[in-house]
Write an enzyme that holds these catalytic residues in place. Structure first.
Site, mmCIF file in Angstrom:
data_model
loop_
_atom_site.group_PDB
_atom_site.id
_atom_site.type_symbol
_atom_site.label_atom_id
_atom_site.label_comp_id
_atom_site.label_asym_id
_atom_site.label_seq_id
_atom_site.Cartn_x
_atom_site.Cartn_y
_atom_site.Cartn_z
ATOM 1 N N ASP A 1 9.496 3.683 7.898
ATOM 2 C CA ASP A 1 9.701 5.033 8.404
ATOM 3 C C ASP A 1 9.472 5.017 9.923
ATOM 4 O OD1 ASP A 1 9.997 7.731 8.687
ATOM 5 O OD2 ASP A 1 8.143 8.296 7.697
ATOM 6 N N LYS B 1 14.372 4.601 6.610
ATOM 7 C CA LYS B 1 14.762 5.992 6.860
ATOM 8 C C LYS B 1 15.519 6.116 8.167
ATOM 9 C CE LYS B 1 11.396 8.835 4.675
ATOM 10 N NZ LYS B 1 10.324 9.826 4.758
ATOM 11 N N VAL C 1 10.831 10.834 -0.055
ATOM 12 C CA VAL C 1 11.262 10.365 -1.375
ATOM 13 C C VAL C 1 10.087 9.775 -2.163
ATOM 14 C CG1 VAL C 1 13.652 9.903 -0.682
ATOM 15 C CG2 VAL C 1 11.931 8.108 -0.425
HETATM 16 P P1 IMP Z 1 5.583 3.924 8.633
HETATM 17 O O1 IMP Z 1 4.330 3.240 9.073
HETATM 18 O O2 IMP Z 1 5.761 5.284 9.254
HETATM 19 O O3 IMP Z 1 6.833 3.069 8.735
HETATM 20 O O4 IMP Z 1 5.387 4.339 7.134
HETATM 21 C C1 IMP Z 1 5.410 3.490 6.137
HETATM 22 C C2 IMP Z 1 4.561 4.030 5.003
HETATM 23 O O5 IMP Z 1 4.567 5.460 4.938
HETATM 24 C C3 IMP Z 1 5.177 3.563 3.731
HETATM 25 O O6 IMP Z 1 4.610 2.338 3.315
HETATM 26 C C4 IMP Z 1 4.865 4.687 2.791
HETATM 27 O O7 IMP Z 1 3.604 4.487 2.208
HETATM 28 C C5 IMP Z 1 4.779 5.916 3.635
HETATM 29 N N1 IMP Z 1 6.038 6.683 3.564
HETATM 30 C C6 IMP Z 1 6.924 6.903 4.550
HETATM 31 N N2 IMP Z 1 7.938 7.662 4.128
HETATM 32 C C7 IMP Z 1 7.710 7.919 2.828
HETATM 33 C C8 IMP Z 1 8.437 8.665 1.821
HETATM 34 O O8 IMP Z 1 9.521 9.219 2.027
HETATM 35 N N3 IMP Z 1 7.860 8.702 0.592
HETATM 36 C C9 IMP Z 1 6.687 8.088 0.299
HETATM 37 N N4 IMP Z 1 5.988 7.389 1.191
HETATM 38 C C10 IMP Z 1 6.496 7.304 2.461
#
Ligand code: IMP
Ligand code: MG
Length: 183
Positions: free
Chosen positions: A107, A135, A158
């Protein structure tokens, strides 16, 4: 649980096919690269990558080691993170090893960025990242990228196939959005 679902984004058949394809791609990329005494080190990020990793490893027909890692995101427990820190010890002895980090979703990219740099500190032979979902963010590109991506999805929250909302819905076999009144 089923009545909380708004939309099915990716159904079981598509997930199964894509995981099979990803496995084939990873297997061919590592073909001939892994020495007998140096198996691939797979690092699934708990808990979200549990389901994906369990499916993916059965398409990887070579010696590998599993090293689970835990990451805690903040600020919110349930929604996407704005940062990440390691909540378990990173496995040692990665020097000279090929490492593949596996996560459910990319994300903001903070989780992957943190993990990648921690692994790189140990001088591995290579570090690759595989995520089931990436995403397409409204607020600009992520701070990290993945080498293998199952599906690119719109900027929506999601659950299912390992992904949770407040710890729930990980066991749902499809990737779905939740009804607004549930969130
Ligand atoms: P990032 O560090 O922002 O890339 O986020 C990664 C983590 O956020 C993932 O391993 C998920 O645990 C959580 N995450 C991000 N988007 C979602 C979503 O749409 N649904 C559920 N968990 C999410
Ligand atoms: Mg997670």
């Amino acid at each position: 649980m089923l009545r909380d679902i708004s939309n099915v984004l990716i159904g079981e058949d598509r997930i199964r096919e894509r995981v099979h394809e990803l496995g084939g791609q990873i297997a061919s990329d590592f073909d001939g690269k892994l020495a007998e005494d140096s198996p691939l080190v797979l690092m699934p990020v708990m808990t979200g990558a549990l389901v994906f990793a369990a499916d993916l490893i059965r398409h990887l027909p070579f010696l590998l080691r599993l090293e689970l890692i835990a990451v805690s995101s903040y600020p919110g427990k349930s929604m996407a993170s704005k940062g990440a820190k390691l909540a378990s010890e990173l496995p040692g002895q990665l020097e000279g090893k090929h490492v593949l980090i596996i996560d459910d979703i990319l994300d903001s990219g903070h989780t992957i960025a943190v993990l990648r740099s921690l692994v790189e500190e140990q001088n591995p032979a290579s570090v690759k990242v595989c995520v089931m979902l990436e995403k397409q963010r409204h607020d600009g590109p992520a701070v990290a990228n993945a080498d293998y991506v199952g599906f690119t999805i719109p900027d929506e929250f999601v659950v299912g196939y390992g992904l949770d909302y407040d710890g729930y819905y990980r066991n749902h076999p499809e990737i779905v959005t939740l009804r607004e009144d549930v969130l």
